[in-house]
Enzyme design. Sequence first.
Site, PDB file in Angstrom:
ATOM      1  N   GLN A   1      -4.580  -1.785   9.877  1.00  0.00           N
ATOM      2  CA  GLN A   1      -4.186  -2.994   9.163  1.00  0.00           C
ATOM      3  C   GLN A   1      -4.607  -4.205   9.983  1.00  0.00           C
ATOM      4  O   GLN A   1      -4.052  -4.478  11.039  1.00  0.00           O
ATOM      5  CB  GLN A   1      -2.670  -2.994   8.905  1.00  0.00           C
ATOM      6  CG  GLN A   1      -2.201  -4.162   8.056  1.00  0.00           C
ATOM      7  CD  GLN A   1      -2.778  -4.144   6.645  1.00  0.00           C
ATOM      8  OE1 GLN A   1      -2.809  -3.117   5.989  1.00  0.00           O
ATOM      9  NE2 GLN A   1      -3.257  -5.291   6.174  1.00  0.00           N
TER      10      GLN A   1
ATOM     11  N   LYS B   1       0.846  -1.201   0.000  1.00  0.00           N
ATOM     12  CA  LYS B   1       0.000   0.000   0.000  1.00  0.00           C
ATOM     13  C   LYS B   1       0.879   1.249   0.000  1.00  0.00           C
ATOM     14  O   LYS B   1       0.610   2.203  -0.718  1.00  0.00           O
ATOM     15  CB  LYS B   1      -0.917   0.003   1.242  1.00  0.00           C
ATOM     16  CG  LYS B   1      -2.040  -1.015   1.152  1.00  0.00           C
ATOM     17  CD  LYS B   1      -2.795  -1.141   2.470  1.00  0.00           C
ATOM     18  CE  LYS B   1      -3.721  -2.347   2.436  1.00  0.00           C
ATOM     19  NZ  LYS B   1      -4.378  -2.626   3.713  1.00  0.00           N
TER      20      LYS B   1
ATOM     21  N   ASP C   1     -11.179   3.105   4.476  1.00  0.00           N
ATOM     22  CA  ASP C   1     -11.528   1.692   4.275  1.00  0.00           C
ATOM     23  C   ASP C   1     -13.042   1.490   4.359  1.00  0.00           C
ATOM     24  O   ASP C   1     -13.544   0.394   4.113  1.00  0.00           O
ATOM     25  CB  ASP C   1     -10.845   0.806   5.337  1.00  0.00           C
ATOM     26  CG  ASP C   1      -9.569   0.145   4.809  1.00  0.00           C
ATOM     27  OD1 ASP C   1      -9.353   0.155   3.589  1.00  0.00           O
ATOM     28  OD2 ASP C   1      -8.794  -0.388   5.636  1.00  0.00           O
TER      29      ASP C   1
END
Length: 280
Positions: free
Chosen positions: A96, A53, A119
């Site tokens: 994460q 990422k 997200d």
Amino acid sequence: MSAKIIDGRKIAQEIANDLIAEVSSLSTRGTVPKLVIIGINPDKRAQVYIRMKQRRAEEVGITTEFIDIADKTPVEQQKFVSNLGEDTTVHGIILQLPLMGWYDVQDLLDCIPANKDVDGLTSINQDLLETGNPKFIPATPLGVIEILKQSHISINDKTVCVIGRSNLVGKPLAVLFKQAGAKVLVGHRQVENLTNLTRQADIVVAAAGSPGLITSEMIQNHAVVIDVGINEIDGKLQGDVDFESVKNKASIISPVPGGVGPMTVVMLLSNVVKAAKSST
Ligand code: NAD
């Protein structure tokens, strides 16, 4: 006849090129998009995803920072994430997963302000998606919808079968398909006969994490098959679809690797750019 194979890397690169232009224009106006990735002792696999990422973000001009908050107590971790939410130089915050030490990750996710939750996993953003007014759509479902759009596959009036119903992938995907006018069938571990569902579907999306789960007998002739699954078998990545047999029956199929995976990262970055834009 063999199915058309979707090139997720190519579609992702085209989107990345558009993002480069948007980030450059934002930067000249004084806003450099920044993504912060928070982890708690990430394992080897999570570290690979974090690096991927960060690398991809930096390629398009987005600044990133990884912060490991393993040294804090759960209360301090919540406070840390809330404080970060108030930092005006930070536009996107993600956790994460998996997060060590958290039984209900939602409690920590909900410390991210909705306008930085790139997200799309906070309770507020999940509710907004359900009501058809999303602020941020989770990256993988967004990537699947974008693949279908770029491949000129219409969703309206189609029967779609989504295998998997996680908050991260299956659930939001089913919502998006429904909102786009599809009849949606959801398969999961408790469904006894998956084939009953998959054989009715014009579009099958597999997001179960079960290698080779979808075989050619389970799909209609000329179905569109999108494989979200990532399973590591003997060091090699494999999807949820038995690619070799299904490609001879489907009309269009996405491979693993090189299908949905590259789209996920780029759609996350597109959410970061969206957050940065709306902060100006
Ligand atoms: P999860 O474990 O949270 O959820 C899996 C879902 O699939 C559950 O609803 C479960 O009921 C269902 N399921 C599992 N095995 C099944 C079976 N044999 N038959 C029917 N249903 C079954 O997983 P997740 O986070 O949703 O991820 C699903 C898969 O997608 C994993 O392989 C994951 O690695 C992959 N993934 C890929 C990307 C990407 O970018 N391509 C992103 C996220 C997740």
